[in-house]
Structure formats: structure tokens, C-alpha cells
Design a protein around this motif. Structure first.
Motif, PDB file in Angstrom:
ATOM      1  N   GLU A   1      40.774  45.612  41.505  1.00  0.00           N
ATOM      2  CA  GLU A   1      39.407  46.113  41.565  1.00  0.00           C
ATOM      3  C   GLU A   1      39.238  47.377  40.728  1.00  0.00           C
ATOM      4  N   ARG A   2      40.201  48.267  40.808  1.00  0.00           N
ATOM      5  CA  ARG A   2      40.128  49.503  40.031  1.00  0.00           C
ATOM      6  C   ARG A   2      40.188  49.219  38.537  1.00  0.00           C
ATOM      7  N   LEU A   3      41.094  48.326  38.161  1.00  0.00           N
ATOM      8  CA  LEU A   3      41.224  48.009  36.748  1.00  0.00           C
ATOM      9  C   LEU A   3      39.990  47.292  36.213  1.00  0.00           C
ATOM     10  N   CYS A   4      39.394  46.438  37.022  1.00  0.00           N
ATOM     11  CA  CYS A   4      38.158  45.760  36.601  1.00  0.00           C
ATOM     12  C   CYS A   4      37.033  46.784  36.402  1.00  0.00           C
ATOM     13  N   TRP A   5      36.965  47.776  37.292  1.00  0.00           N
ATOM     14  CA  TRP A   5      35.960  48.833  37.145  1.00  0.00           C
ATOM     15  C   TRP A   5      36.206  49.599  35.848  1.00  0.00           C
ATOM     16  N   ALA A   6      37.474  49.911  35.570  1.00  0.00           N
ATOM     17  CA  ALA A   6      37.815  50.645  34.354  1.00  0.00           C
ATOM     18  C   ALA A   6      37.493  49.822  33.111  1.00  0.00           C
ATOM     19  N   PHE A   7      37.790  48.526  33.158  1.00  0.00           N
ATOM     20  CA  PHE A   7      37.487  47.662  32.017  1.00  0.00           C
ATOM     21  C   PHE A   7      35.987  47.665  31.735  1.00  0.00           C
TER      22      PHE A   7
ATOM     23  N   MET B   1      50.081  52.778  36.392  1.00  0.00           N
ATOM     24  CA  MET B   1      50.142  52.503  37.825  1.00  0.00           C
ATOM     25  C   MET B   1      50.390  53.779  38.627  1.00  0.00           C
ATOM     26  N   GLU B   2      51.220  54.673  38.113  1.00  0.00           N
ATOM     27  CA  GLU B   2      51.486  55.926  38.805  1.00  0.00           C
ATOM     28  C   GLU B   2      50.216  56.785  38.862  1.00  0.00           C
ATOM     29  N   SER B   3      49.483  56.811  37.763  1.00  0.00           N
ATOM     30  CA  SER B   3      48.247  57.590  37.731  1.00  0.00           C
ATOM     31  C   SER B   3      47.229  57.056  38.743  1.00  0.00           C
ATOM     32  N   MET B   4      47.134  55.751  38.854  1.00  0.00           N
ATOM     33  CA  MET B   4      46.195  55.147  39.789  1.00  0.00           C
ATOM     34  C   MET B   4      46.600  55.418  41.231  1.00  0.00           C
ATOM     35  N   GLN B   5      47.892  55.395  41.519  1.00  0.00           N
ATOM     36  CA  GLN B   5      48.367  55.622  42.872  1.00  0.00           C
ATOM     37  C   GLN B   5      48.078  57.044  43.352  1.00  0.00           C
ATOM     38  N   MET B   6      47.935  57.974  42.423  1.00  0.00           N
ATOM     39  CA  MET B   6      47.639  59.348  42.809  1.00  0.00           C
ATOM     40  C   MET B   6      46.269  59.484  43.457  1.00  0.00           C
ATOM     41  N   LEU B   7      45.413  58.486  43.261  1.00  0.00           N
ATOM     42  CA  LEU B   7      44.060  58.533  43.823  1.00  0.00           C
ATOM     43  C   LEU B   7      43.985  57.932  45.224  1.00  0.00           C
TER      44      LEU B   7
ATOM     45  N   ILE C   1      37.059  53.147  43.034  1.00  0.00           N
ATOM     46  CA  ILE C   1      38.004  54.012  42.337  1.00  0.00           C
ATOM     47  C   ILE C   1      39.099  54.511  43.269  1.00  0.00           C
ATOM     48  N   LEU C   2      38.721  54.893  44.484  1.00  0.00           N
ATOM     49  CA  LEU C   2      39.669  55.528  45.393  1.00  0.00           C
ATOM     50  C   LEU C   2      40.313  54.587  46.399  1.00  0.00           C
ATOM     51  N   ARG C   3      39.600  53.528  46.792  1.00  0.00           N
ATOM     52  CA  ARG C   3      40.102  52.663  47.864  1.00  0.00           C
ATOM     53  C   ARG C   3      40.258  51.202  47.436  1.00  0.00           C
ATOM     54  N   GLY C   4      39.879  50.894  46.224  1.00  0.00           N
ATOM     55  CA  GLY C   4      39.963  49.509  45.782  1.00  0.00           C
ATOM     56  C   GLY C   4      41.395  49.061  45.551  1.00  0.00           C
ATOM     57  N   THR C   5      41.571  47.767  45.463  1.00  0.00           N
ATOM     58  CA  THR C   5      42.878  47.225  45.091  1.00  0.00           C
ATOM     59  C   THR C   5      43.142  47.573  43.626  1.00  0.00           C
ATOM     60  N   VAL C   6      44.367  47.372  43.190  1.00  0.00           N
ATOM     61  CA  VAL C   6      44.705  47.631  41.793  1.00  0.00           C
ATOM     62  C   VAL C   6      43.798  46.825  40.871  1.00  0.00           C
TER      63      VAL C   6
END
Length: 253
Positions: free
Chosen positions: A162-168, A243-249, A155-160
Motif C-alpha cells: 500500500e505504501r509503495l503504491c501510494w509512492a508510485f 525497506m529500512e526507510s519505510m519501516q522507520m515510519l 503512509i504510516l500504517r499501510g502495508t508495504v
């Protein structure tokens, strides 16, 4: 990374208010945006934000090697290989985790209890259940320290991607490779239930369903009634707000 001391309770962390789901809602603004990082960590079990801790390195090392708990974590080096956290970051996270979860495991009831403290005017049990399922990698009804930091690292350090796959995977409740309107409606309803009836502005009863329809209009490219991983990734990566929301993490820890 800042954590609560051993003697401070979960109840003093403060109440979370008004932030929307990072991937399906609008990005936070104003004061909500200012406190996004602190509130995000507060909502993660056994990880709280407060004053800078005094970390005794030798003591924490001993905790890893000699901890007399029901579930001992793997060595720091092994966990470092599975995550993108440094040794010091893992030591701090572990101390916080062990303070709140001395057995080394978090069960679903404890997980739900943690969430309930932050949403006293709503019912967070359904959302906490979905999130617990996402962190419970081995599907054994318990979240270990390894489970926790592996998920947190994505969630915090993954690539875009990786994060999206986790969310999916989080939204794909039955893990069949696609998100249905029923699944998304369950997630959205749990979020609105969690926020309670005392939000401002007041949310309509139809809000979850309207949110789902908006989600599918944006994500369901071929209008077949389901959202695949490919559609989800493509749509999210083209959405500036997401994308902006994800970058905040990126720099929470």
C-alpha cells in the motif's frame, strides 16, 4: 502521538535539514536518522510534534459533532473505517488539524506556506504542489481532514504494498500508469530546490539528473525508458535501504 497546543505557532517547530526522499534517496544517518520521525510529522500540514497534549475527550467529541466550519468531517466511526487510526488518535489529529485549519480545508497556497517555513533557504513550492496533489483525493483544490488522515494512514500504517503504491502514484504525475524520466526529474529537482543551496555537502547542479539516472538503472528492468508499477514494487521490495526507510515510519504515531 504528540501535537502542538493551540497557542503555539508553526514557526517554532524547527527547521528540517538534510533528509533525503525516503524511496529514491539514501536512508538518513546519524542525527538525521535520530530525528526522522519528528521531522516527518512536522512536514505534514496541520500535524506538529511537541509536548504531550491534554486532551479533553468531551470537548473533542463536541468539535466533531458541532463544529461550525465550512467543511465538517464525517463521524469518527466512519473515518476509523477508512483508516488504521484509533478513535483517540483521530481525535488528537483532528484537534491539531482544526487549530491550524479552522475552515476544515487546506488549499494549495496554505499548504505551500506551511512547507516554506521549514525550508527558508530553498524553494519548496514545487514539491509542496506535488504532495498537495497526492493528498487532494477529489481533485477539488482542497485537502479535507478525511483526505489528510486517509493519506497519512497509508503512509504510516499501510502495508508495504500500500505504501509503495501510494509512492508510485506520487511519482506518476500524469497518472498514466508509468513513471517517466521527465516526471522523476521534476520530482528530484523539486526536492533539491527545496533543500536549497546551503546544504552540506553542497549539492551539484547535476545532482537531480544523476539521481534520476540512478533510479532508472535500478527500477527500469526492461530498459524501455519508463518504470511500471510492477517494476517499481519489485525493485523497492528487494532494496534493503528502501525497506529500512519505510519501516522507520511504523511507529511515528
Amino acid at each position: 502521538m504528540k501535537v502542538k497546543s493551540r497557542d503555539e505557532s508553526l514557526n517554532t517547530s524547527g527547521e528540517c535539514d538534510g533528509s533525503n526522499d525516503l524511496l529514491t534517496g539514501n536512508p538518513p544517518s546519524g542525527q538525521s536518522r535520530k530525528n526522522m520521525k519528528q521531522r516527518f510529522l512536522k512536514l505534514l500540514p496541520c500535524c506538529h510534534v511537541d509536548s504531550t497534549p491534554t486532551v479533553r475527550q468531551n470537548s473533542i467529541e463536541e468539535d466533531f459533532e458541532l463544529a461550525t466550519v465550512c467543511c465538517r468531517p464525517d463521524s469518527l466511526e466512519k473515518i476509523m473505517e477508512q483508516t488504521k487510526f484509533s478513535k483517540t488518535e483521530l481525535q488528537i489529529l483532528y484537534r491539531s488539524f482544526k487549530n491550524e485549519c479552522p475552515t476544515g480545508l487546506v488549499n494549495e497556497e496554505t499548504f505551500k506556506l506551511i512547507y516554506s517555513h521549514f525550508f527558508p533557504h530553498g524553494d519548496s513550492s514545487a514539491y509542496a504542489h506535488f504532495l498537495f496533489e497526492a493528498f487532494d483525493r477529489h481533485k477539488n483544490g482542497a485537502v479535507s481532514f478525511e483526505d489528510f488522515v486517509v493519506g497519512l494512514s497509508i503512509i504510516l500504517r499501510g502495508t508495504v504494498t500500500e505504501r509503495l503504491c501510494w509512492a508510485f502514484s506520487f511519482y506518476d504525475l500524469n497518472k498514466d500508469g508509468c513513471i517517466t524520466k521527465e516526471e522523476m526529474n521534476d520530482i528530484m529537482k523539486s526536492i533539491y530546490d527545496m533543500m536549497g543551496k546551503y546544504t552540506h555537502p553542497c549539492m551539484k547542479d547535476s545532482a537531480p539528473r544523476e539521481h534520476v539516472e540512478s533510479f532508472f538503472q535500478k527500477m527500469d528492468r526492461n530498459n524501455d525508458g519508463v518504470v511500471t508499477m510492477e517494476e517499481f514494487l519489485e525493485s523497492c521490495q528487494k532494496d534493503e535501504a528502501i525497506m529500512e526507510s519505510m519501516q522507520m515510519l511504523d511507529h511515528v504515531i
